[in-house]
Design an enzyme around this catalytic site. Structure first.
Site, PDB file in Angstrom:
ATOM      1  CD  GLU A  34      -2.478   1.865   0.484  1.00 17.09           C
ATOM      2  OE1 GLU A  34      -3.207   1.114  -0.189  1.00 17.09           O
ATOM      3  OE2 GLU A  34      -2.403   3.100   0.285  1.00 17.09           O
ATOM      4  CE1 TYR A 219     -23.212   5.875   5.600  1.00 14.60           C
ATOM      5  CE2 TYR A 219     -24.299   6.707   3.633  1.00 14.60           C
ATOM      6  CZ  TYR A 219     -23.203   6.127   4.238  1.00 14.60           C
ATOM      7  OH  TYR A 219     -22.093   5.810   3.486  1.00 14.60           O
ATOM      8  CG  ASP A 297     -13.019   2.052  -7.798  1.00  9.50           C
ATOM      9  OD1 ASP A 297     -14.029   1.348  -7.989  1.00  9.50           O
ATOM     10  OD2 ASP A 297     -13.023   3.068  -7.082  1.00  9.50           O
TER      11      ASP A 297
HETATM   12  C1  LIG Z   1     -18.172   9.651  -2.891  1.00  8.81           C
HETATM   13  C2  LIG Z   1     -18.050   8.148  -2.943  1.00  8.81           C
HETATM   14  C3  LIG Z   1     -18.947   7.375  -2.201  1.00  8.81           C
HETATM   15  C4  LIG Z   1     -18.876   5.966  -2.284  1.00  8.81           C
HETATM   16  N1  LIG Z   1     -19.762   5.201  -1.560  1.00  8.81           N
HETATM   17  C5  LIG Z   1     -19.746   3.861  -1.686  1.00  8.81           C
HETATM   18  C6  LIG Z   1     -20.659   3.029  -0.954  1.00  8.81           C
HETATM   19  O1  LIG Z   1     -21.475   3.524  -0.163  1.00  8.81           O
HETATM   20  N2  LIG Z   1     -20.602   1.676  -1.140  1.00  8.81           N
HETATM   21  C7  LIG Z   1     -19.711   1.102  -1.991  1.00  8.81           C
HETATM   22  O2  LIG Z   1     -19.715  -0.137  -2.137  1.00  8.81           O
HETATM   23  N3  LIG Z   1     -18.830   1.863  -2.696  1.00  8.81           N
HETATM   24  C8  LIG Z   1     -18.816   3.214  -2.553  1.00  8.81           C
HETATM   25  N4  LIG Z   1     -17.919   3.971  -3.232  1.00  8.81           N
HETATM   26  C9  LIG Z   1     -16.984   3.318  -4.168  1.00  8.81           C
HETATM   27  C10 LIG Z   1     -15.835   2.657  -3.431  1.00  8.81           C
HETATM   28  O3  LIG Z   1     -15.213   3.583  -2.577  1.00  8.81           O
HETATM   29  C11 LIG Z   1     -14.822   2.126  -4.443  1.00  8.81           C
HETATM   30  O4  LIG Z   1     -15.477   1.507  -5.520  1.00  8.81           O
HETATM   31  C12 LIG Z   1     -13.902   1.120  -3.754  1.00  8.81           C
HETATM   32  O5  LIG Z   1     -13.147   1.775  -2.760  1.00  8.81           O
HETATM   33  C13 LIG Z   1     -12.991   0.454  -4.772  1.00  8.81           C
HETATM   34  O6  LIG Z   1     -12.115  -0.401  -4.090  1.00  8.81           O
HETATM   35  P1  LIG Z   1     -10.649  -0.656  -4.689  1.00  8.81           P
HETATM   36  O7  LIG Z   1      -9.989  -1.588  -3.768  1.00  8.81           O
HETATM   37  O8  LIG Z   1     -10.743  -0.990  -6.125  1.00  8.81           O
HETATM   38  O9  LIG Z   1      -9.949   0.775  -4.623  1.00  8.81           O
HETATM   39  P2  LIG Z   1      -9.617   1.647  -3.339  1.00  8.81           P
HETATM   40  O10 LIG Z   1     -10.471   1.271  -2.203  1.00  8.81           O
HETATM   41  O11 LIG Z   1      -9.627   3.066  -3.829  1.00  8.81           O
HETATM   42  O12 LIG Z   1      -8.129   1.241  -2.958  1.00  8.81           O
HETATM   43  C14 LIG Z   1      -7.036   1.493  -3.794  1.00  8.81           C
HETATM   44  C15 LIG Z   1      -5.801   1.502  -2.909  1.00  8.81           C
HETATM   45  O13 LIG Z   1      -4.643   1.454  -3.735  1.00  8.81           O
HETATM   46  C16 LIG Z   1      -3.672   2.348  -3.210  1.00  8.81           C
HETATM   47  N5  LIG Z   1      -2.788   2.702  -4.327  1.00  8.81           N
HETATM   48  C17 LIG Z   1      -3.065   3.494  -5.387  1.00  8.81           C
HETATM   49  N6  LIG Z   1      -2.017   3.555  -6.232  1.00  8.81           N
HETATM   50  C18 LIG Z   1      -1.039   2.785  -5.684  1.00  8.81           C
HETATM   51  C19 LIG Z   1       0.286   2.446  -6.086  1.00  8.81           C
HETATM   52  N7  LIG Z   1       0.837   2.918  -7.244  1.00  8.81           N
HETATM   53  N8  LIG Z   1       1.016   1.621  -5.291  1.00  8.81           N
HETATM   54  C20 LIG Z   1       0.491   1.134  -4.122  1.00  8.81           C
HETATM   55  N9  LIG Z   1      -0.770   1.436  -3.679  1.00  8.81           N
HETATM   56  C21 LIG Z   1      -1.518   2.248  -4.462  1.00  8.81           C
HETATM   57  C22 LIG Z   1      -4.491   3.501  -2.655  1.00  8.81           C
HETATM   58  O14 LIG Z   1      -3.765   4.245  -1.688  1.00  8.81           O
HETATM   59  C23 LIG Z   1      -5.683   2.752  -2.052  1.00  8.81           C
HETATM   60  O15 LIG Z   1      -5.475   2.387  -0.699  1.00  8.81           O
HETATM   61  C24 LIG Z   1     -17.914   5.362  -3.115  1.00  8.81           C
HETATM   62  C25 LIG Z   1     -17.002   6.155  -3.831  1.00  8.81           C
HETATM   63  C26 LIG Z   1     -17.065   7.537  -3.737  1.00  8.81           C
HETATM   64  C27 LIG Z   1     -16.089   8.369  -4.525  1.00  8.81           C
END
Ligand SMILES: Cc1cc2nc3c(=O)[nH]c(=O)nc-3n(C[C@H](O)[C@H](O)[C@H](O)COP(=O)(O)OP(=O)(O)OC[C@H]3O[C@@H](n4cnc5c(N)ncnc54)[C@H](O)[C@@H]3O)c2cc1C
Length: 393
Positions: A34, A219, A297
Site C-alpha cells: 500500500e 446516514y 476500481d
Molecule cells: C463519494 C463516494 C462514495 C462511495 N460510496 C460507496 C458506498 O457507499 N458503497 C460502496 O460499495 N462503494 C462506494 N464507493 C466506491 C468505493 O469507494 C470504491 O469503488 C472502492 O473503494 C474500490 O475499491 P478498490 O480496492 O478498487 O480501490 P480503493 O479502495 O480506492 O483502494 C485502492 C488503494 O490502492 C492504493 N494505491 C493506489 N495507487 C497505488 C500504487 N501505485 N502503489 C500502491 N498502492 C496504491 C491507494 O492508496 C488505495 O489504498 C464510493 C465512492 C465515492 C467516490
C-alpha cells in the site's frame, strides 16, 4: 501452482485487503503493498449491501462490523424539497431474504477491520508501485522507495488511477463525469435532534431538473448513532480538480438551496466538507495480461450512486481467489476464468450506478443483492458472457 507461491496485491483499499485475506485463507502467500504510510480514518462513510456482506463474512470481519456499524431500520427515498416519501427500503425483509443485512459504517473502520485479518507482517506501507518487469518465470514489482519484490502473480487493486492498469494498457487518465461528491463526517451531537431516519436519499425531481441532477444521502456511520455522514452527487461540469479538496459550507449550501430542512440542518452542522471528483472509465479491452490482473476500481470505476463500487471490488476479490484456487497450476487460465465470470456483472452495475436510478422507487434488487460471490457457480470462460443468476439465502 504450489501453496507457497507468492501473490503481490498492489493497493490496500477495499478490494486489495479483501483479496489478501481470502487468498491467505485459500493457502496462498499473499502480501499487500500500500502506498499510504498507514491506514487513516479519512472522512467517509460506506454502504455495504448483502452481496458485499457475503464476501466480508468469509474474511471474518462481519461480527466486528455488526458491533460497530449501523444496520439501518429505516432508509427512505424522498423528494428533494417537500420530503415526500418515494420509497421505504424493506431492510428487515431484505436481510431475511438475502441472508445478510445492509450495513452503514465508517470506511476507515472497515479498512482497519479487514487489515486485522491479514497475517502479521503481510501488509507493507509506504510502497508506491512504479514498475513491473518479467524476469524469467517471475514478476518483479518495483516501488518508489527503490525497493522491489518478486511474485508469481500481481494483482492491481490500486484504484481508479491504477498504475498497474497503466502498465498493462498505457497511460489514460480516468474520465471526469462532470459530477462531484461533497462529503462530510461529524459528531451527531452537533445536531439539535436525531436524524429523521437511519439513512435517507433526497432525490432531485425529474420534473424540476434535467433527468439526473443532484442528490444528497445522509446516514449514521456507527451503531451508537453518534456520527453522521452526508455524501452528494452534484453537477460541477467546469471543475478541473483531480483530487479531493476542502470547500466552504456556503458552497454546499448554494448547491442545495431549496432542499428540504433535513438537508439544510445537516449541512449547517458539518465542520469540514470535502469535494471529490467522480471518475469513470470506458470498459477496458482486457482485465489481465499474463500473470498480472486488475480488480475493483482499477478496472471498472463507476459513479458511486448505487453504493456498490466496494461491493464489486469485494466480489471481484472473492471470485479471483476462487479461480486461482481452482486452477493452481494454470495461472493465466485462472485469470481468464475470473474475467469471464466478473465482466458482465461488473459492467451491468457500472452502467446502472452511473445512471443513478437504483432504488429511487420500489424495485426488486435480487439480481444485485442476491448474488453470493463465495458460492455462485463458476462458468467456464467461453460460456460466461452473460451475468450469472443471483441466488437468495
Ligand atoms: C463519494 C463516494 C462514495 C462511495 N460510496 C460507496 C458506498 O457507499 N458503497 C460502496 O460499495 N462503494 C462506494 N464507493 C466506491 C468505493 O469507494 C470504491 O469503488 C472502492 O473503494 C474500490 O475499491 P478498490 O480496492 O478498487 O480501490 P480503493 O479502495 O480506492 O483502494 C485502492 C488503494 O490502492 C492504493 N494505491 C493506489 N495507487 C497505488 C500504487 N501505485 N502503489 C500502491 N498502492 C496504491 C491507494 O492508496 C488505495 O489504498 C464510493 C465512492 C465515492 C467516490
Amino acid at each position: 501452482m504450489t501453496q507457497q507461491q507468492r501473490i503481490a496485491v498492489i493497493g490496500g483499499g477495499m478490494g486489495g485487503l479483501t483479496a489478501g485475506v481470502l487468498l491467505q485463507r485459500a493457502g496462498f502467500k499473499a502480501t499487500v503493498y500500500e502506498q499510504a504510510k498507514q491506514l487513516a480514518r479519512i472522512g467517509a462513510g460506506i454502504n455495504i449491501y448483502p452481496n458485499g456482506m457475503h464476501v466480508l463474512r468469509a474474511t471474518g470481519v462481519v461480527d466486528h462490523l455488526l458491533a460497530i456499524g449501523q444496520t439501518p431500520a429505516t432508509w427512505f427515498s424522498r423528494v428533494w424539497d417537500t420530503g415526500e416519501l418515494l420509497y421505504s427500503q424493506p431492510e428487515a425483509a431484505w436481510h431475511k431474504k438475502y441472508g445478510e443485512p445492509h450495513i452503514i459504517l465508517h470506511r476507515g473502520d472497515l479498512q482497519r477491520s479487514l487489515a486485522s485479518q491479514l497475517r502479521p507482517d503481510s501488509i507493507q506501507f509506504d510502497k508506491h508501485l512504479v514498475g513491473i518487469e518479467e524476469v524469467g518465470d517471475v514478476l518483479k514489482a518495483t516501488f518508489a522507495d527503490g525497493s522491489s519484490v518478486e511474485a508469481d502473480v500481481i494483482i492491481g487493486a490500486d484504484g481508479v488511477n491504477s498504475r498497474v492498469r497503466e502498465l498493462l494498457l498505457g497511460p489514460q487518465p480516468p474520465k471526469y463525469s462532470g459530477f462531484v461528491a461533497y462529503r462530510s463526517v461529524f459528531p451527531a451531537s452537533r445536531l439539535s435532534r436525531p436524524l429523521d431516519s437511519d439513512g435517507c436519499k433526497f432525490w432531485s425531481d425529474d420534473r424540476h431538473w434535467a433527468n439526473e441532477d443532484r442528490h444528497m444521502i445522509i446516514y449514521y456511520t456507527t451503531k451508537a448513532k453518534d456520527e453522521v455522514y452526508f455524501v452528494t452527487g452534484s453537477p460541477d461540469p467546469n471543475w478541473e480538480g483531480t483530487t479531493p479538496v476542502d470547500v466552504t459550507i456556503q458552497e454546499v449550501k448554494d448547491h442545495y438551496a431549496g432542499f428540504h430542512d433535513e438537508v439544510q440542518r445537516v449541512i449547517d452542522a458539518s465542520v469540514q466538507i470535502s469535494k471529490w471528483p467522480l471518475l469513470t472509465r470506458d470498459p477496458l479491452p482486457l482485465w489481465s495480461s499474463g500473470r498480472i490482473v486488475l480488480l475493483g476500481d482499477a478496472c471498472h470505476p463507476m459513479k458511486p450512486h448505487m453504493g456498490q463500487g466496494a461491493g464489486m471490488a469485494f466480489e471481484d476479490a472473492a471470485v479471483l481467489a476462487r479461480c486461482l484456487q481452482e486452477k493452481r497450476d494454470d495461472i493465466e487460465g485462472a485469470l481468464k476464468l475470473y474475467e469471464a465470470n466478473r465482466q458482465g456483472r461488473a459492467s451491468k452495475v457500472q452502467r446502472i450506478s452511473n445512471a443513478n436510478t437504483f432504488l429511487k422507487y420500489e424495485e426488486d434488487p435480487t439480481w444485485c443483492f442476491g448474488y453470493n460471490a463465495m458460492t455462485v457457480p463458476l462458468q467456464p470462460a467461453g460460456e460466461a458472457a452473460k451475468p450469472p443468476q443471483a441466488e437468495c439465502a
